[in-house]
Structures are given as structure tokens and as C-alpha cells.
Design an enzyme around this catalytic site. Structure first.
Site, short mmCIF file in Angstrom:
data_model
loop_
_atom_site.label_atom_id
_atom_site.label_comp_id
_atom_site.label_asym_id
_atom_site.label_seq_id
_atom_site.Cartn_x
_atom_site.Cartn_y
_atom_site.Cartn_z
N SER A 1 47.45 9.09 -19.67
CA SER A 1 47.58 7.68 -20.01
C SER A 1 46.22 7.03 -20.25
CB SER A 1 48.29 6.96 -18.86
OG SER A 1 48.36 5.57 -19.11
N LEU B 1 43.44 -2.61 -18.85
CA LEU B 1 44.88 -2.36 -18.99
C LEU B 1 45.51 -3.16 -20.14
CD1 LEU B 1 45.69 -2.29 -15.18
CD2 LEU B 1 45.65 -0.33 -16.71
N CYS C 1 45.99 -0.86 -8.64
CA CYS C 1 45.96 -2.28 -8.99
C CYS C 1 45.96 -3.11 -7.71
CB CYS C 1 47.18 -2.66 -9.83
SG CYS C 1 47.29 -1.83 -11.43
N GLY D 1 35.77 12.22 -16.89
CA GLY D 1 35.08 13.28 -17.61
C GLY D 1 34.61 14.40 -16.72
#
Length: 303
Positions: free
Chosen positions: A20, A72, A129, A216
């Protein structure tokens, strides 16, 4: 090596998915990637209402990875269901909807809207969140809050629920067990690490919002450790992610205990990375004389 597998009852052509936030809504890449050849993909996070996102700059390339603070940004779940899902429903691959919110009711409402639309195989909950009803405490860092949101979504959901855990916690095991006990069908981890990059000349952050999420190759060794610990703590499947760029990287996560993997940052320089990584994983298996990908899962030998 046979790559077909299943995760919480969902059939996958191979265990390599696009993560995502790195693959848009999927349909944007249909001219660059054979979407039906993917093990699956997770659409960018969906919220109850549209979100514009954070101020630029939103991305910064580090020496061994990338920082992002997109905020987001998304079109909102209703626009997604109307504008994107009809095309996704025609695909022959597993599509997961990433879901987030700032209170439990937000998560439940997004899932409720998606429940009756075809084209979604499962839900992935982004719990990194702040909970605005509880003073900004992050769902991902409090086992009780995490359990509440997972249980509420699981009660509402008509599809399997995957919980995406944050690495920004003191210990991953309590969070993994809290999600499992609340009804999660699987876990995915890790999300990005909170990080800071500074321009020494301007003395300002290189990210418009200040802090950003590090991803990464730089995070892979830590992600592997967390996946291993989470997989040992629960009985439900784990999906591993964090710095995967090659088929051997994917194999390492499976050996650590993951049942499947997600590829994120690598998609930014090559949207076809999940296909290449799946191919390389198959080549690795053949070279190691492994018949089925399942034979790799959880085979790590530690002192």
C-alpha cells in the site's frame, strides 16, 4: 519451485504483493505491469472522507532508502468504490483495501462501505494513526486500543482482516498477540520507521511535514527481526515487508516466518518489481532444490 500459496484463505498466484502507498489504486499501472500476474496488491490507504495530504516536499531519497510523508492523501472510500473498484473487480488477482482512520468508527465505516462491492479480497488495517478520541495515542502503540479497533472491524467485515503493525513500538509481540486475540486473520509488518532528514544549509527538515517514514533497504535487517518475533508470537499468518528488492530478500522474510511478502519502495523505481522479485524467488527455489514455497516458511536457524 511452486509459488502458489494462500494467506488466511485467500489464494495467491505467488507470495509477492505490491504494498500500500506504493502502487496507487493499481489501475494506474495496468499499462506498465500485467496486474493479473501479480500475487496481489494493496491499494493506497482509504479513509472515510477524502484527504488532501501533507505539504511538499513529500519524498526524500536517503542513502539506502526513502523517506515519505504523503499524509495519507486519497479520494475517500466512496469515490474509490465508484471510480476505481469496477476496474479492479475485473482482475484475476487478489486486491486488498488498505483502511485507516482517526477513531474506531472511521475504520468500521470504510469497511462497511466496501463490504457490498466486488473486487476486494481482504482488508489491511493501517493502525499507525493517532486516535483522536484518546488524546492522540497511536492505535499501533497501545494493545488495548489496537484490540478495540481490530475487534470492531472484524465484527463488521465480510472479508479477512489483515492488521499492519508499526515498528515504532518497544516490543512487537504484545501488539501482534493483541491483534490476534481481537480476531485478526493475519498480520503484515513492518510499516515505516519515524525518521528525520535535515538540510544542514537551510537548517530545515527535508520533508514538508517535518518527520517522515523511512523505508527501503536500510530497514530490512530490523524488519526481518520484527517479522521473526511476530511470527513466533502468533498462530495466524504474517506478511513481511521492509526493504525487499530481490527474490533472495523475499526468501529471507519467508525463512523468518512470513507466509507472503509485500514490496514497497522498489516500486518507485520499477513498478514491475513484484513480478521480477517473484521470478527471482522461483529461481532461488530451483537453485536450492525446494519444491514448494511453503518449505521455506519459518525455517530460520538461530544459535
Amino acid at each position: 519451485m511452486t509459488l502458489e500459496t494462500t494467506v488466511c484463505g485467500i489464494a495467491l498466484k505467488n507470495p509477492v504483493l505490491a504494498a500500500s502507498g506504493t502502487f496507487g489504486y493499481g489501475v494506474e499501472f495496468e499499462k506498465q505491469v500485467d496486474l493479473n500476474a501479480l500475487g496481489g496488491f494493496v491499494v493506497k490507504g482509504l479513509s472515510r472522507e477524502p484527504i488532501e495530504g501533507n505539504p511538499p516536499p513529500r519524498l526524500y531519497e536517503t542513502r539506502c532508502g526513502m523517506m515519505n510523508s504523503i499524509g495519507l492523501q486519497n479520494i475517500g472510500v466512496r469515490a474509490f468504490a465508484k471510480e476505481k473498484l469496477p476496474a479492479l473487480a475485473k482482475l484475476r488477482t487478489a486486491v486488498f483495501a488498505n483502511v485507516f482512520g482517526y477513531e474506531t468508527a472511521d475504520y468500521v465505516e470504510v469497511v462497511r462501505v466496501l463490504n457490498d462491492h466486488p473486487g476486494i479480497a481482504g482488508y489491511e488495517l493501517n493502525v499507525s494513526c493517532p486516535n483522536t478520541k484518546h488524546g492522540g495515542i497511536f492505535f499501533s502503540s497501545d494493545p488495548a486500543l489496537l484490540a478495540d479497533v481490530v475487534a470492531a472491524v472484524k465484527h463488521a467485515a465480510k472479508r479477512p482482516v489483515v492488521v499492519k503493525l508499526s515498528p515504532n513500538v518497544a516490543a512487537i509481540e504484545p501488539m501482534a498477540r493483541a491483534a490476534e486475540d481481537a480476531g485478526a486473520d493475519a498480520l503484515s509488518l513492518v510499516n515505516t520507521f519515524v525518521a528525520l532528514a535535515i538540510d544542514a544549509r537551510t537548517r530545515r527538515s527535508r520533508i514538508g511535514a517535518g518527520f517522515g517514514g523511512l523505508s527501503g533497504p536500510a530497514i530490512k535487517p530490523i524488519a526481518l527481526r520484527l517479522v521473526y518475533q511476530a511470527a513466533r508470537a502468533v498462530k495466524i499468518p504474517v506478511i513481511g515487508l521492509g526493504g525487499i528488492a530481490t527474490g533472495e530478500d523475499a526468501a529471507e522474510f519467508l525463512i523468518a516466518g512470513a507466509h507472503a511478502v509485500e514490496v514497497g519502495t522498489a516500486n518507485f523505481w520499477d513498478p514491475a518489481s513484484p513480478l521480477r522479485i517473484a521470478r527471482e524467488l522461483g529461481e532461488f527455489g530451483r537453485a536450492e532444490k525446494i519444491a514448494k514455497v511453503q518449505e521455506l516458511i519459518g525455517t530460520l536457524l538461530l544459535p
